[in-house]
Design an enzyme around this catalytic site. Structure first.
Site, PDB file in Angstrom:
ATOM      1  N   HIS A 658       0.838  -1.201   0.000  1.00  0.00           N
ATOM      2  CA  HIS A 658       0.000   0.000   0.000  1.00  0.00           C
ATOM      3  C   HIS A 658       0.873   1.252   0.000  1.00  0.00           C
ATOM      4  CE1 HIS A 658      -3.349   2.676   1.378  1.00  0.00           C
ATOM      5  NE2 HIS A 658      -2.377   3.254   2.071  1.00  0.00           N
ATOM      6  N   GLU A 659       1.897   1.290   0.878  1.00  0.00           N
ATOM      7  CA  GLU A 659       2.761   2.477   0.944  1.00  0.00           C
ATOM      8  C   GLU A 659       3.645   2.587  -0.289  1.00  0.00           C
ATOM      9  OE1 GLU A 659       2.050   4.637   2.979  1.00  0.00           O
ATOM     10  OE2 GLU A 659       0.920   3.493   4.465  1.00  0.00           O
TER      11      GLU A 659
END
Length: 878
Positions: A658-659
């Site tokens: 996600h990051e």
């Protein structure tokens, strides 16, 4: 007018004087006498400099018009250098100095050349007074009938002509006082410009002139650009040039009408810091700030806190970091008593810090810590350590053994620029030495730690220092830089201008070893796992091609020794590459050495005439750094480079991808932009990874992330409304609060993977459509437009368009799928421009009826069922 505070007794002053000379705070235990001396010194300097400035502008206008093609001139050593001209926007445009017992001045532009061209003549009267001060020592004195001047880096005739326009009669002595002592002896003024070549002796030659009482005037010829020689010349005066761009964007100047009192206030460099120093010295720090306004990262919203505490502290921090960044020893530089006292005050204050700090229960201790965090001098031979480092690391780090002899360390650089782990650790308070032996083609600097300042939650949980990461300290070949950090930390090498794959050689002394695995040089994985289990260090690092992890030992150890890997470092690292970061880059279609795109993607590119292998357009991102710590810059995880996460680094994790996905997401692939898709379009990366793990490893994680049923229900409800497109937009995309409708919006993005699986008839190709979208986006942004726009489906756009995500996704998906996808975009409430609609209509493709792929699992695509959304009342198929 502020008054001095009574100074401490002679015995205390004597002890302080010894520390001021050595930089060693070991014998000091009370910060109060230090700040009293600092305040009194700043007050005295302020009054002296105000008097000097007032005489320079007495009876003349302070108006000054340098043009944007100019630089800033900063007072690096405020005890000898001071601003001469500060613009209405607060930028320092010229300065004066009494360094080396002489008199000098520097302008951020060639003011004499401006005079020659009839520019800035409003400044001529003040300029004449400045020359009187430089040459005679008295701004009110009359200049000699004709000045003999030496000029270096400029033409004699032009300079003489410009001086004449300013009302100054001068003669070109026809010699260079920088290189000719006889010339220096007979001229009245030396004028040098930034066009003088830089060399190792230039600063010292200017100092010799000043020590001999010869006035020197620096004129900047480089517009808003930098100048190595300019920095050397100004450095001898205790001044420095501004940063990149100088006055270009600020376009600062002094407009007509500023009176003498206002001019003195505008140029008073100590005014901003004196109130803070006075409060610290008088023990009168406020306790009545509105602490309820504090947030995680600070108390800037508490009225008065920024102006009274943060801003003046940062002003001093910037001065200290000028020494840190240039690897100059503050405690070996003359005329730096004030900055030395402030550094020592912070050193001693750090001895008293005990975490957590409560702003309401003990506001004075809280504020002193905030200030002390800002005032760190790293480049020194002696210093102190902070005993309580709170949540950053335990006291055991101070006991790590350090090297007592020199060792040569070779550091491989993966990219052209960036930073990389050195594989060594700085122990709190322990002096170390760094010598650059061979940089290859690179320009390099030393850094300590990688945390971002927002990872210390000052406002709501102040449990560790604010600035754990030291500023980059420039390294020069053959020069040994002494460093002491009060916090300790992981050593990093920052670099630019490198040849990827090259090696930099350093000589180190006084450093410790943390558990460190460098797979770029085939590091010992078994030994690393052993060290991870036995170390007294709180920090560890892994360096791999394309990724570096800077991690808390406990967090990494828990993952490596946990149920997924059971200490198997090979499996852990293999998954780190194949499941996590390298997989993400391949998924986004980047050109990676030794790796190829999926065969189906390559074939598609060939069929469309797309260049999907160009290593410039599709260049893989540089090394991704990851901080694994107890706090992140924002939230539990925070994107960037480095990106932060507060849990153990696991290749299988949702949050990791996600990051990283945030760093890779594109605006042209985001529906309704970042407001609606900022926390969604990045999630194709963890979704793709979860899909792969389910298919290849039978691991089913985050199985309910995509909210198919909720999305379906909203679409069906919107279809029944009189304005279905608007209704769908409001229901799905209209809420712009953080991560709103996240799982529902993800359902839109996975529709296209399901669609592509059905169109290709190959389950393994489902997510290839996003690889194609990324390739298409880069080609649209970078390829030659005239020769590629037709191939990219943008035939009706004569010039490269600045389309938003809605338009681009419609155009790109329609072009790639060879279908008009407007019905499905309408179904989801995704509005597009008339230009995009015209482009899609112009393809002449068959219209794809609106569809919805339903599922009960995020990862198992074998259970997907397609729903015809053209019917009046679609029914959930499960």
């Amino acid at each position: 007018m502020p008054t001095p505070i009574p100074e401490p007794p002679p015995a205390v002053v004597s002890t302080i004087d010894a520390a001021v000379a050595s930089g060693d705070p070991a014998a000091l235990n009370d910060p109060l006498p230090l700040i009293v001396l600092a305040y009194n010194r700043a007050l005295s300097l302020s009054q002296t400099q105000a008097e000097r400035l007032g005489l320079l502008f007495k009876g003349v206008s302070s108006e000054y018009l340098p043009t944007p093609q100019s630089q800033f001139v900063l007072s690096a050593s405020p005890e000898v250098a001071q601003p001469l001209i500060v613009g209405d926007g607060g930028q320092t445009l010229a300065g004066i100095s009494i360094a080396e017992g002489g008199r000098s001045a520097g302008y951020g532009t060639n003011v004499v050349e401006l005079f020659r061209k009839d520019g800035n003549l409003v400044h001529a009267p003040a300029f004449r007074r400045l020359l009187s001060w430089l040459v005679v020592g008295d701004a009110a004195s009359v200049l000699p009938a004709s000045l003999d001047i030496s000029m270096a880096g400029m033409t004699g005739a032009g300079t003489v002509s410009g001086l004449a326009k300013a009302g100054v009669a001068a003669r070109d002595a026809g010699c260079n006082a920088l290189t000719d002592q006889a010339c220096a002896d007979r001229v009245s003024l030396v004028i040098v410009s930034s066009d003088v070549p830089a060399d190792a002796t230039l600063s010292e030659r200017v100092r010799v002139l000043l020590k001999a009482g010869k006035p020197v005037l620096y004129l900047h010829n480089g517009a808003w650009g930098d100048s190595a020689s300019g920095r050397q010349i100004l450095g001898a005066m205790g001044m420095d040039l501004g940063g990149y761009g100088g006055n270009y964007w600020a376009n600062d100047k002094v407009a007509a009408g500023r009176n003498e009192a206002d001019n003195i206030r505008a140029t008073a460099q100590f005014n901003g810091m004196l109130p803070l120093l006075g409060r610290l010295a008088g023990n009168t720090l406020r306790a009545d700030y509105d602490w309820s306004k504090c947030s995680d990262t600070g108390c800037g919203d508490a009225p008065g806190f920024n102006n009274e505490i943060i801003d003046p502290a940062e002003q001093i921090r910037a001065r200290l970091n000028n020494y840190n960044g240039n690897a100059r020893q503050l405690f070996a530089t003359p005329n730096t008593t004030l900055l030395r006292l402030l550094t020592l005050w912070a050193d001693v204050t750090r001895k008293q810090i005990v975490y957590p700090l409560d702003k309401q229960k003990n506001p004075a201790a809280f504020q002193r810590a905030v200030v002390a965090d800002a005032w760190v001098t790293y480049v020194r031979t002696a210093g102190g350590r902070q005993n309580d480092l709170g949540s950053y690391q335990s006291a055991t780090s101070a006991g790590l053994p350090v090297t007592s002899s020199d060792e040569t360390v070779s550091v491989t650089l993966s990219d052209g620029s960036g930073f990389t782990a050195i594989g060594r650790f700085a122990v709190p308070g322990q002096p170390l030495q760094v010598t650059l032996l061979d940089p290859g083609t690179a320009t390099v600097a030393l850094r300590i730690n990688t945390q971002r300042s927002g990872s210390t939650k000052v406002g709501n949980g102040y449990t560790r220092p604010r600035y754990l990461a030291a500023p980059a300290m420039n390294l020069a070949v053959g020069s040994t830089v002494p460093v002491v950090t009060p916090y300790g930390g992981l050593l990093q090498l920052q670099y630019s201008g490198a040849t990827p794959g090259q090696v930099v050689k350093l000589r180190l002394r006084g450093v410790a070893r943390q558990p460190f695995l460098d797979t770029t040089v085939n590091g010992d994985r078994t030994a690393f796992v052993t060290a991870l289990g036995n170390t007294q260090s709180d920090w560890t690092e892994i360096k791999m091609p394309g990724m570096e992890a800077h991690a808390r030992v406990d967090k990494l150890r828990d993952v490596v020794n946990g149920s997924d890997y059971k200490g198997n470092m090979n499996q852990y690292l293999d998954e780190m590459v194949n499941l996590f970061f390298d997989d993400a880059y391949g998924f986004a279609g980047f050109a990676r050495g030794g790796k190829t795109l999926p065969a189906a993607v390559t074939a598609f590119c060939s069929g469309k005439g797309w260049d999907c292998a160009d290593t410039t357009m599709h260049r893989v991102p540089g090394t991704q750094h990851i901080n694994i710590d107890v706090y992140a810059q924002c939230g539990a995880g925070c994107s960037g480079n480095p990106y932060d996460q507060t849990w153990g680094l696991t290749p299988r994790g949702w949050g990791e991808s996600h990051e990283l996905g945030h760093n890779l997401q594109l605006g042209v692939l985001s529906i309704y932009g970042s407001a609606s898709s900022g926390e969604v379009s990045n999630n194709i990366f963890p979704l793709h990874k979860m899909w792969r793990m389910y298919r290849e490893m039978a691991v089913d994680l985050n199985a309910s992330r995509v909210q198919y049923r909720d999305a379906f229900n909203l679409l069906v409800a919107a279809k029944a409304r009189s304005g279905p497109v608007d209704a769908a937009y409001q229901a799905i995309w209209g809420d712009t609060s953080y991560a709103a409708q996240n799982g529902i919006r993800m359902a839109f993005y996975v529709q296209w993977a399901h669609y592509w699986q059905e169109r290709t008839g190959n389950a393994a190709q489902a997510w290839d459509i996003y690889t194609l979208l990324y390739l298409h986006a880069r080609l649209t942004a970078k390829a030659d437009w005239d020769s590629n726009k037709d191939r990219l489906g943008y035939s009706r756009y004569a010039t490269r368009p600045g389309v938003d995500g809605n338009d681009n996704m419609l155009i790109a998906l329609s072009w790639i799928t060879q279908r008009d996808q407007r019905p499905t975009f309408d179904l989801w409430g995704i509005k597009y421009s008339a230009g995009a609609a015209s482009q899609v209509a112009g393809y002449g493709f068959a219209q794809e009826p609106a569809f919805f792929y339903a599922n009960t699992s995020t990862n198992n695509y074998g259970t997907v069922r397609k729903v015809d959304m053209t019917t009046a009342s679609p029914v959930w198929p499960f």
